[in-house]
Motif scaffolding. Structure first.
Motif, PDB file in Angstrom:
ATOM      1  N   ILE A 130       1.246   9.509   8.685  1.00  0.00           N
ATOM      2  CA  ILE A 130       1.536  10.713   7.045  1.00  0.00           C
ATOM      3  C   ILE A 130       1.601   9.075   5.964  1.00  0.00           C
ATOM      4  O   ILE A 130       1.931   8.857   5.521  1.00  0.00           O
ATOM      5  CB  ILE A 130       2.330  10.686   6.815  1.00  0.00           C
ATOM      6  CG1 ILE A 130       3.031  12.127   8.189  1.00  0.00           C
ATOM      7  CG2 ILE A 130       2.112  12.277   5.938  1.00  0.00           C
ATOM      8  CD1 ILE A 130       1.487  12.855   9.054  1.00  0.00           C
ATOM      9  N   PHE A 131      -0.016   9.433   5.786  1.00  0.00           N
ATOM     10  CA  PHE A 131       0.237   8.428   4.789  1.00  0.00           C
ATOM     11  C   PHE A 131      -0.413   9.004   3.201  1.00  0.00           C
ATOM     12  O   PHE A 131      -1.312   9.520   2.813  1.00  0.00           O
ATOM     13  CB  PHE A 131      -1.710   7.525   5.155  1.00  0.00           C
ATOM     14  CG  PHE A 131      -1.605   6.063   4.811  1.00  0.00           C
ATOM     15  CD1 PHE A 131      -1.570   4.908   5.357  1.00  0.00           C
ATOM     16  CD2 PHE A 131      -1.812   6.018   3.147  1.00  0.00           C
ATOM     17  CE1 PHE A 131      -1.786   3.545   4.678  1.00  0.00           C
ATOM     18  CE2 PHE A 131      -2.455   4.856   2.439  1.00  0.00           C
ATOM     19  CZ  PHE A 131      -2.220   3.543   3.545  1.00  0.00           C
ATOM     20  N   PHE A 132       0.814   8.287   2.462  1.00  0.00           N
ATOM     21  CA  PHE A 132       1.044   9.026   1.251  1.00  0.00           C
ATOM     22  C   PHE A 132       0.288   8.285   0.217  1.00  0.00           C
ATOM     23  O   PHE A 132       0.298   7.281   0.399  1.00  0.00           O
ATOM     24  CB  PHE A 132       2.183   9.764   1.088  1.00  0.00           C
ATOM     25  CG  PHE A 132       2.807  10.370   1.634  1.00  0.00           C
ATOM     26  CD1 PHE A 132       2.169  11.807   0.827  1.00  0.00           C
ATOM     27  CD2 PHE A 132       3.510  10.293   2.875  1.00  0.00           C
ATOM     28  CE1 PHE A 132       3.301  13.096   1.561  1.00  0.00           C
ATOM     29  CE2 PHE A 132       4.318  11.550   3.007  1.00  0.00           C
ATOM     30  CZ  PHE A 132       4.099  12.942   2.768  1.00  0.00           C
ATOM     31  N   GLU A 133      -0.868   9.047  -0.718  1.00  0.00           N
ATOM     32  CA  GLU A 133      -1.073   9.172  -2.686  1.00  0.00           C
ATOM     33  C   GLU A 133      -0.691   9.194  -2.849  1.00  0.00           C
ATOM     34  O   GLU A 133      -0.365  10.581  -3.224  1.00  0.00           O
ATOM     35  CB  GLU A 133      -2.734   8.217  -2.526  1.00  0.00           C
ATOM     36  CG  GLU A 133      -3.053   7.438  -0.292  1.00  0.00           C
ATOM     37  CD  GLU A 133      -4.558   7.992   0.183  1.00  0.00           C
ATOM     38  OE1 GLU A 133      -5.105   8.437  -0.728  1.00  0.00           O
ATOM     39  OE2 GLU A 133      -4.716   8.007   1.444  1.00  0.00           O
ATOM     40  N   SER A 134      -0.661   8.530  -4.086  1.00  0.00           N
ATOM     41  CA  SER A 134      -0.027   9.164  -5.303  1.00  0.00           C
ATOM     42  C   SER A 134      -1.760   9.483  -6.328  1.00  0.00           C
ATOM     43  O   SER A 134      -2.340   8.285  -6.804  1.00  0.00           O
ATOM     44  CB  SER A 134       0.505   8.726  -6.031  1.00  0.00           C
ATOM     45  OG  SER A 134       0.539   9.400  -7.629  1.00  0.00           O
ATOM     46  N   GLN A 135      -1.414  10.794  -7.000  1.00  0.00           N
ATOM     47  CA  GLN A 135      -2.599  11.062  -7.789  1.00  0.00           C
ATOM     48  C   GLN A 135      -2.287  10.109  -9.313  1.00  0.00           C
ATOM     49  O   GLN A 135      -3.879  10.119  -9.947  1.00  0.00           O
ATOM     50  CB  GLN A 135      -3.298  12.376  -7.945  1.00  0.00           C
ATOM     51  CG  GLN A 135      -3.646  12.498  -7.200  1.00  0.00           C
ATOM     52  CD  GLN A 135      -3.467  14.104  -6.955  1.00  0.00           C
ATOM     53  OE1 GLN A 135      -4.058  15.284  -7.849  1.00  0.00           O
ATOM     54  NE2 GLN A 135      -3.598  14.744  -5.537  1.00  0.00           N
ATOM     55  N   ARG A 136      -1.023   9.869  -9.749  1.00  0.00           N
ATOM     56  CA  ARG A 136      -0.869   9.252 -10.394  1.00  0.00           C
ATOM     57  C   ARG A 136      -1.961   7.519 -10.830  1.00  0.00           C
ATOM     58  O   ARG A 136      -1.964   7.349 -11.429  1.00  0.00           O
ATOM     59  CB  ARG A 136       0.129   8.894 -10.982  1.00  0.00           C
ATOM     60  CG  ARG A 136       1.317  10.042 -10.954  1.00  0.00           C
ATOM     61  CD  ARG A 136       2.548  10.216 -10.763  1.00  0.00           C
ATOM     62  NE  ARG A 136       3.394  11.270 -10.805  1.00  0.00           N
ATOM     63  CZ  ARG A 136       4.375  11.757 -11.748  1.00  0.00           C
ATOM     64  NH1 ARG A 136       4.135  11.393 -13.009  1.00  0.00           N
ATOM     65  NH2 ARG A 136       4.683  13.038 -11.833  1.00  0.00           N
ATOM     66  N   ILE A 137      -2.333   7.265  -9.578  1.00  0.00           N
ATOM     67  CA  ILE A 137      -2.054   5.737  -9.972  1.00  0.00           C
ATOM     68  C   ILE A 137      -3.201   5.022  -9.127  1.00  0.00           C
ATOM     69  O   ILE A 137      -3.898   4.088  -8.820  1.00  0.00           O
ATOM     70  CB  ILE A 137      -1.005   5.108  -9.089  1.00  0.00           C
ATOM     71  CG1 ILE A 137      -0.728   5.248  -7.841  1.00  0.00           C
ATOM     72  CG2 ILE A 137       0.336   4.675 -10.130  1.00  0.00           C
ATOM     73  CD1 ILE A 137       0.416   4.031  -7.013  1.00  0.00           C
ATOM     74  N   TYR A 138      -4.098   5.638  -8.518  1.00  0.00           N
ATOM     75  CA  TYR A 138      -5.500   5.891  -7.519  1.00  0.00           C
ATOM     76  C   TYR A 138      -6.469   4.927  -8.633  1.00  0.00           C
ATOM     77  O   TYR A 138      -7.271   3.970  -7.831  1.00  0.00           O
ATOM     78  CB  TYR A 138      -6.662   7.113  -7.959  1.00  0.00           C
ATOM     79  CG  TYR A 138      -5.954   7.519  -6.133  1.00  0.00           C
ATOM     80  CD1 TYR A 138      -6.110   7.216  -5.015  1.00  0.00           C
ATOM     81  CD2 TYR A 138      -5.442   9.531  -6.201  1.00  0.00           C
ATOM     82  CE1 TYR A 138      -5.810   7.524  -3.616  1.00  0.00           C
ATOM     83  CE2 TYR A 138      -5.675  10.331  -5.202  1.00  0.00           C
ATOM     84  CZ  TYR A 138      -5.780   8.999  -3.563  1.00  0.00           C
ATOM     85  OH  TYR A 138      -5.670  10.267  -3.094  1.00  0.00           O
ATOM     86  N   ASP A 139      -5.839   4.689  -9.447  1.00  0.00           N
ATOM     87  CA  ASP A 139      -6.780   3.624 -10.431  1.00  0.00           C
ATOM     88  C   ASP A 139      -6.101   2.746 -10.955  1.00  0.00           C
ATOM     89  O   ASP A 139      -6.601   1.913 -11.836  1.00  0.00           O
ATOM     90  CB  ASP A 139      -7.618   4.443 -12.250  1.00  0.00           C
ATOM     91  CG  ASP A 139      -6.235   5.060 -12.777  1.00  0.00           C
ATOM     92  OD1 ASP A 139      -5.018   4.984 -12.555  1.00  0.00           O
ATOM     93  OD2 ASP A 139      -6.829   5.046 -14.506  1.00  0.00           O
ATOM     94  N   ILE A 140      -4.692   2.383  -9.672  1.00  0.00           N
ATOM     95  CA  ILE A 140      -3.818   1.074 -10.650  1.00  0.00           C
ATOM     96  C   ILE A 140      -4.862   0.038 -10.345  1.00  0.00           C
ATOM     97  O   ILE A 140      -5.063  -0.060  -8.867  1.00  0.00           O
ATOM     98  CB  ILE A 140      -2.645   1.853 -10.622  1.00  0.00           C
ATOM     99  CG1 ILE A 140      -1.352   0.625 -11.216  1.00  0.00           C
ATOM    100  CG2 ILE A 140      -2.288   1.133  -8.511  1.00  0.00           C
ATOM    101  CD1 ILE A 140      -1.005   1.118 -12.761  1.00  0.00           C
ATOM    102  N   GLY A 141      -4.755  -1.356 -11.719  1.00  0.00           N
ATOM    103  CA  GLY A 141      -4.703  -2.467 -10.640  1.00  0.00           C
ATOM    104  C   GLY A 141      -4.059  -3.143 -10.235  1.00  0.00           C
ATOM    105  O   GLY A 141      -2.481  -2.737 -10.000  1.00  0.00           O
ATOM    106  N   GLU A 142      -4.048  -4.574  -9.188  1.00  0.00           N
ATOM    107  CA  GLU A 142      -3.012  -5.236  -8.649  1.00  0.00           C
ATOM    108  C   GLU A 142      -2.010  -5.834  -9.519  1.00  0.00           C
ATOM    109  O   GLU A 142      -2.904  -6.603 -10.184  1.00  0.00           O
ATOM    110  CB  GLU A 142      -3.810  -5.848  -7.673  1.00  0.00           C
ATOM    111  CG  GLU A 142      -2.491  -6.827  -6.955  1.00  0.00           C
ATOM    112  CD  GLU A 142      -1.553  -6.115  -6.280  1.00  0.00           C
ATOM    113  OE1 GLU A 142      -1.926  -4.578  -5.597  1.00  0.00           O
ATOM    114  OE2 GLU A 142      -0.028  -7.201  -6.336  1.00  0.00           O
ATOM    115  N   GLN A 143      -0.831  -6.100  -9.919  1.00  0.00           N
ATOM    116  CA  GLN A 143      -0.359  -6.144 -10.576  1.00  0.00           C
ATOM    117  C   GLN A 143       0.909  -7.249 -10.364  1.00  0.00           C
ATOM    118  O   GLN A 143       1.874  -7.874 -10.871  1.00  0.00           O
ATOM    119  CB  GLN A 143       0.309  -5.308 -11.479  1.00  0.00           C
ATOM    120  CG  GLN A 143      -0.354  -4.211 -12.211  1.00  0.00           C
ATOM    121  CD  GLN A 143       0.527  -3.357 -12.732  1.00  0.00           C
ATOM    122  OE1 GLN A 143       1.930  -4.049 -12.924  1.00  0.00           O
ATOM    123  NE2 GLN A 143      -0.451  -2.089 -13.769  1.00  0.00           N
TER     124      GLN A 143
END
Lengths: 823, 442
Positions: free
Chosen positions: A639-652
């Motif tokens: 079950i691979f959870f993803e968050s819609q808040r951060i689909y565009d977050i860059g690699e920090q």
């Protein structure tokens, strides 16, 4: 959705009417004389034999359940036995024409189907093939007690193998077909084309559709039969399976040889009862179950009712329906009318039906009737039939004795090997391609893909060399990490398919699949009905047959719609099959926000609670790509959870940015995103970025350095790095967007307390969402954990921070008050 | 996998030990059972054996260092393994690196971290709240957490409180420590470093006139202990000494007869004059139980049995082991036990529990062998009295009928705590000892 299909208002608004074709009911009317042209004496006797074997097998179980004795052999079977006495003609008729490559799926009442399909396969397989099957199953463990001292033919041996393997499975013996882990309601044997039977009513209604999808998409021979009961036609997932099975796109949008319907027969074993309810006249309104076909598609699913008390009528129907499937005009719906003499189970006193009714059906008992027909038609003598019957009694008596002999048929030794079942929960096997050697069907080389080209210009690390962030649009985001991993696997594994509600053309509501529509033919990436049960259920069937699949649940909140599939089916089959089956299913689940109570929930705790599922929740592009690669390399359900808040977050975090090439991040390893020494903050999912804010504030205002750990995985989870951190800090806050009560954060807090009690300078504190509905976006800050909440919680529960003024209430009296009220 | 060698704890009361000698050097291969080092507890010395095979990778303390018990003193393992994780906290040999760590710590502290743990004089009221981590830490560091003021929620004692409390004892900063070793300097009483530590500028030379014309020898642990307890004894009690002498003829005759019996094998134990005196003292104590007591301020412990302490002179210094329930013993048993505990003291293998002043109810110190004619023994507090036994000297005595002769007389010096006993009681008790000695029968 597809642009090629123009919805013309002129057409669709035109007046007209929907017409139906008549649905045949019990139209078979051939005499046995007429059938002599189609069946040899041997065939007729085999049909009789197979029905009689099933009758004897079920009768024996009935006696064991009711009297704890059969034919002088005593045994107590505490487990279930849902018998099909009376339904033998339906089972044998269904299985008679099926080849070994044809798969059947069943229900809790499928002993008869297992035996019928097994006997049919034994008839069709050569002696060499049979020997190979028997020798190879669990390295001959099931075969060994059967072949000892046996001197007959290979076919006779194989029949004994079938009886014994099924019975040993029912009695939970280690030598059973599934090491005794499936039992009566889940027994199966794939080498004979018998796929999992299912203790959840209608459970096979969508799983079997996935199996048919596998056959179609991967061009495998054979058809799939879903044996489900008449009462299961009330189950939502069955309807969802029907919807998925009858999508127009198979015939209207799929291309080339893929054009055409699924090779699937929905076979309703209509025994006219569901538990204590009578489906015709009481609990359903379809009157004749075949009527359902008329509502599903233009072809009315080629539905018909067949008299299941005449095996020849059923065989006839299967011969005709197979032709339809060959022409790619499936799926087919069959309503096979039958009747069970026995109750739902031996504990059922049949108080819901009259004695007269049972006697009336016994008067037309298909075995007695068919035997009489054979004698009357001069095909067999009564002696021949009696000899078959007594042979069957001997066979079943032999099987019973052998299966209950603790020496040759032991239970799993849980004392000697206490972790035996634990070791079977996951297959943990890395597999590049589920069908090595076959080339993956794609539309162009990956480098020519427009998305791939576009990604070349993106910044794979969020900051420039001076530490300044690139503009959002320039940053390679989390969705890009997912895309790269999934695209890579599509080119490696020809069996990989993906589907969901908006996957093709749209490319997913969150643009993860943008570019894949161009890269993949229709049958590898398509839109499904909005029906989560079928999305997950078909994926399970697809994987059972050996394919890899990514079903998508667009919002985590919709997971409830696939409750049975996610909680009862997906996690169970690897272990319940004794590890015969693998389950390479990666369910992408997107956790929302902004859209209120039914679109914003983090339900990580639910799959994490169910044994047999792996659960991950990455929060950075680097982790998303690495974990997706691991998920797709494995053969376990994820079950691979993803968050819609951060689909565009860059690699920090990952120095050098997200690698272009393939890499895996092992499941279960939390990652220290920032080192610190005064307090550990463990985050699940998108709260990571709020935690970093809190860590900055703690440092600036209170001189406290926080160590930030991203859990990344929930199941499995390695607590060692967290304990290492605790040794340093002695303090821990666990946070995530899930509502706090019963969350995985609480699970972690409890486990950490047990594992590192002496390291703790304060109790582990959970900062989750409030136990409310998720309010509107405008009010979300009062619901989801905020950076300030974390600081407030530290101040209140861990170490008072000098000069800190709290905004939220983390005091103990408040915690007690909320719990008292259940909020 | 490397394993630490810890300083063992010998007995409940032992808090620190001093490393005697390292028998193995860093780099040596060690076999299980090899002796690694010797160490002294309060009053005894021991040897620590290797518990596993391996190379001695590191030694954290040198000979003569005082080490808290249960602290890592060395590491055994395979060549090349890291030992850093075993290094005891706050004792990094890298003075400079510790200094570097300290600098940011100081700036960190500016916003909020100035709160200092207060070590209270009394236990606070109510239940003590302490985090598991703080409790473990307090036990390891030997901080009495009952008196630490907690800074956590609800006044819970948390790790930072224990750390601060342990630092309230002034120590040298790492730089000061290095300088002090190199230049034989000592810290002044007033210190200026963080947390009350002595910084490098606080170091002073011991005596500018003599320069380095002396050697500073650390006190042994036992010396420190004796110094402390003797000083305390004189500070905390009202001691005075009565002297008397006893006719020693009977006791000498008994000694002679036992010697003969020993020669012919009738007894197995060499019964000494001291043994006989001790027997007489035990009998006197049974008659005067007020001398068989501990004085503990507002009350006294009256012992039902006699637990006789015996002052023993050893190479390491004075030790006073106790013989439990001495009044139950025959003369042979008493003699045997006295010689056993004395021997164990000299060997250094005495059970530390027997050395506690609380272990004995009365003590005998015999300096007769050294020719001492009279002395004022110091009470082993909280005992109320101690008997000094002096040498035997011939003194004139009225033998009856106006005849005087020289009789061997044994000097007896009873020091008692006037807080517990009055002069009259003490005199009567001393006279009873004299009577017992003069009329001793077995």
């Amino acid at each position: 959705m597809p642009k090629v299909q123009f919805i013309d208002p002129k057409d669709v608004r035109k007046a007209g009417e929907v017409t139906f074709n008549p649905i045949p009911v019990n139209q078979y009317n051939k005499s046995i004389e007429e059938e002599k042209a189609n069946f040899s004496k041997e065939d007729f006797l085999r049909i009789y034999h197979d029905m009689a074997v099933i009758r004897e097998f079920e009768t024996m179980l009935n006696e064991i359940k009711i009297k704890s004795e059969y034919n002088g052999v005593a045994y107590n079977h505490p487990g279930p036995a849902h018998l099909s006495i009376g339904q033998e003609a339906a089972a044998v008729g269904m299985a008679y024409t099926l080849g070994v490559e044809d798969f059947i799926f069943g229900s809790h009442r499928s002993h008869g189907e297992i035996l019928a399909k097994g006997l049919s396969a034994i008839h069709k397989l050569s002696d060499e093939q049979l020997t190979e099957v028997m020798e190879n199953h669990f390295d001959g463990k099931t075969f060994a007690p059967v072949k000892a001292n046996f001197k007959g033919t290979t076919k006779e041996l194989a029949i004994r193998f079938l009886i014994y393997g099924t019975l040993a499975e029912i009695f939970a013996r280690e030598t059973g077909f599934n090491r005794g882990l499936g039992g009566s309601m889940h027994a199966f044997f794939t080498p004979f084309g018998v796929y999992p039977n299912n203790a959840i009513v209608g459970g096979s209604g969508d799983i079997a559709v996935g199996a048919a999808l596998f056959k179609k998409v991967n061009r495998k021979d054979g058809i799939v039969v879903a044996n489900i009961g008449d009462a299961s036609m009330a189950c939502g997932p069955v309807w969802e399976g029907l919807a998925f099975a009858s999508m127009d796109q198979y015939t209207q949008l799929w291309e080339g040889d893929m054009k055409g319907g699924l090779p699937l027969i929905i076979n309703i074993m209509n025994n006219q009862y569901g538990m204590g309810g009578q489906t015709c006249g009481e609990t359903m309104g379809y009157d004749i179950a075949a009527r359902i076909g008329a509502g599903v598609n233009r072809d009315q699913m080629h539905a018909e009712r067949v008299d299941g008390y005449n095996p020849l009528a059923v065989i006839d129907a299967y011969k005709r329906k197979r032709e339809i499937l060959k022409e790619k005009r499936g799926p087919v719906l069959l309503d096979i009318l039958t009747y069970r003499f026995s109750g739902h189970s031996p504990s059922d006193a049949s108080s819901y039906r009259s004695k007269e009714e049972i006697e009336a059906w016994q008067a037309v008992d298909s075995i007695i009737w068919f035997g009489k027909e054979l004698v009357d038609a001069g095909i067999a003598t009564q002696d021949e039939l009696s000899s078959i019957n007594s042979g069957n009694t001997d066979l079943i008596t032999w099987g019973l004795k052998l299966a209950i002999d603790d020496k040759v048929s032991p239970l799993m030794d849980m004392e000697k090997n206490p972790e035996l079942i634990g070791e079977m929960m996951f297959s943990d096997s890395p597999v590049d391609s589920m069908e090595a050697g076959r080339e993956a069907e794609v539309n162009h080389p990956l480098e020519e893909n427009p998305r791939v080209k576009q990604l070349k210009n993106k910044e794979r690390f969020a900051f420039d060399k001076d530490g300044k962030p690139f503009s959002k649009i320039k940053q390679y985001g989390l969705r890009d990490g997912l895309f790269e991993a999934i695209a890579d696997r599509f080119y490696k594994d020809p069996t990989l398919i993906a589907y969901g509600e908006e996957n093709r053309d749209w490319g997913g509501a969150f643009a993860v699949y943008r570019g894949l529509t161009e890269a993949l033919p229709y049958h590898r990436l398509f839109n499904s009905p909005i029906s989560e049960a079928s999305i997950v259920g078909t994926a399970i069937g697809y994987a059972m047959c050996g394919g890899r699949v990514i079903p998508e649940i667009m919002y985590c909140d919709f997971l409830g719609r696939a409750g049975d599939e996610v909680f009862n089916q997906l996690p169970k089959w690897q272990a319940m099959s004794g590890n015969v089956i693998k389950m390479p299913v990666v369910i992408r689940v997107s956790v929302g926000s902004k859209y209120g109570a039914q679109h914003s929930q983090d339900w990580t705790a639910l799959p994490a609670h169910i044994p047999g599922l792996k659960v991950v929740f990455p929060a950075t592009p680097y982790d998303a790509k690495g974990l997706m690669n691991s998920a797709l390399q494995g053969t376990d359900p994820v079950i691979f959870f993803e968050s819609q808040r951060i689909y565009d977050i860059g690699e920090q975090f990952h120095e050098g940015g997200v690698p272009e090439g393939y890499y895996e991040i092992p499941f279960g390893e939390p990652d220290v995103k920032r080192e610190g020494k005064d307090v550990t903050i463990l985050s699940i999912g998108a709260t990571l970025y709020r935690v970093l804010e809190a860590a900055d504030q703690l440092q600036e205002k209170y001189g406290m350095s926080a160590e930030v750990i991203d859990a990344r995985s929930l199941v499995p989870f390695n607590y060692e790095p967290v304990i290492e951190s605790l040794k340093k800090t002695g303090r821990i806050v666990i946070t995530g967007d899930a509502t706090a009560r019963g969350s995985f954060m609480k699970e972690m807090a409890s486990t950490i307390t047990e594992l590192a009690f002496d390291e703790l300078d304060a109790p582990p504190v959970v900062v989750g969402s409030r136990n409310w509905i998720t309010p509107a976006y405008e009010l979300e800050d009062a619901f989801f954990p905020q950076a300030e909440w974390i600081i407030d919680a530290i101040h209140e529960k861990i170490v008072p921070l000098k000069g800190h003024v709290v905004k939220s209430n983390f005091t103990e009296p408040e915690q007690i008050r909320r719990n008292k009220l259940g909020i | 996998m490397a394993i630490p060698v810890i300083m063992p704890r010998q007995g409940q009361s032992v808090e620190t030990c001093i490393i005697g000698e390292w028998y193995k050097q860093v780099g040596d291969q060690v076999k299980t059972g090899d002796i690694l080092f010797s160490y002294e507890t309060d009053k005894a010395s021991f040897e620590e054996e290797a518990k596993e095979d391996g190379e001695l990778l590191a030694v954290f303390y040198e000979e003569g260092d005082e080490v808290p018990v249960l602290i890592n003193v060395a590491v055994l393992g395979k060549s090349g393994e890291s030992v850093e994780e075993f290094r005891p906290d706050g004792d990094s040999t890298e003075g400079s690196s510790v200094e570097q760590e300290e600098a940011p710590a100081a700036s960190d502290a500016t916003p909020a971290k100035e709160e200092k743990a207060v070590v209270l004089d009394e236990k606070p009221e109510g239940k003590i709240r302490i985090s598991p981590r703080a409790k473990v830490m307090a036990e390891k560091m030997g901080v009495p957490y009952e008196k630490v003021k907690g800074s956590g929620p609800h006044g819970r004692i948390i790790a930072q409180d224990v750390e601060a409390a342990s630092e309230s004892i002034p120590k040298l900063t790492p730089l000061a420590k290095e300088k002090a070793q190199a230049e034989s300097l000592e810290p002044a009483k007033e210190t200026t470093g963080l947390g009350g530590r002595a910084s490098a500028s606080d170091l002073i030379s011991y005596n500018p006139v003599y320069g380095d014309d002396f050697e500073v020898k650390k006190l042994t642990n036992i010396r420190k202990l004796i110094a402390k307890s003797m000083h305390q004894s004189l500070q905390n009690s009202a001691q005075l000494t009565h002297h008397m002498s006893a006719d020693a003829r009977q006791i000498m005759a008994l000694r002679k007869s036992f010697k003969k019996k020993l020669e012919v094998g009738e007894v197995s134990q060499n019964i000494t004059i001291n043994d006989l005196v001790c027997l007489a003292v035990i009998r006197a104590l049974k008659k005067y139980p007020q001398a068989n007591t501990h004085f503990i301020g507002d009350s006294m412990r009256w012992f039902k049995k006699v637990h006789l302490g015996l002052a023993v002179d050893t190479e390491r210094g004075l030790m006073v082991p106790a013989v439990k329930n001495a009044d139950d013993l025959s003369i042979e048993g008493l003699s045997s036990q006295l010689s056993t505990v004395a021997g164990n003291c000299r060997k250094g293998s005495i059970d530390p529990e027997l050395l506690k002043p609380e272990a004995a109810s009365f003590t005998v110190s015999n300096l007769g062998n050294y020719g001492v004619e009279m002395f004022t023994p110091v009470i082993n507090l909280p005992q109320t009295a101690i008997l000094g036994v002096c040498t035997i000297v011939p003194r004139p005595k009225d033998l009856g009928d106006g005849v005087y002769g020289f009789v061997p007389m044994m000097g007896l010096s009873l020091t008692y705590d006037h807080q517990a006993l009055d002069g009259g009681e003490a005199t009567l008790f001393l006279r009873e000892i004299k009577t017992q000695i003069e009329n001793l029968s077995i």
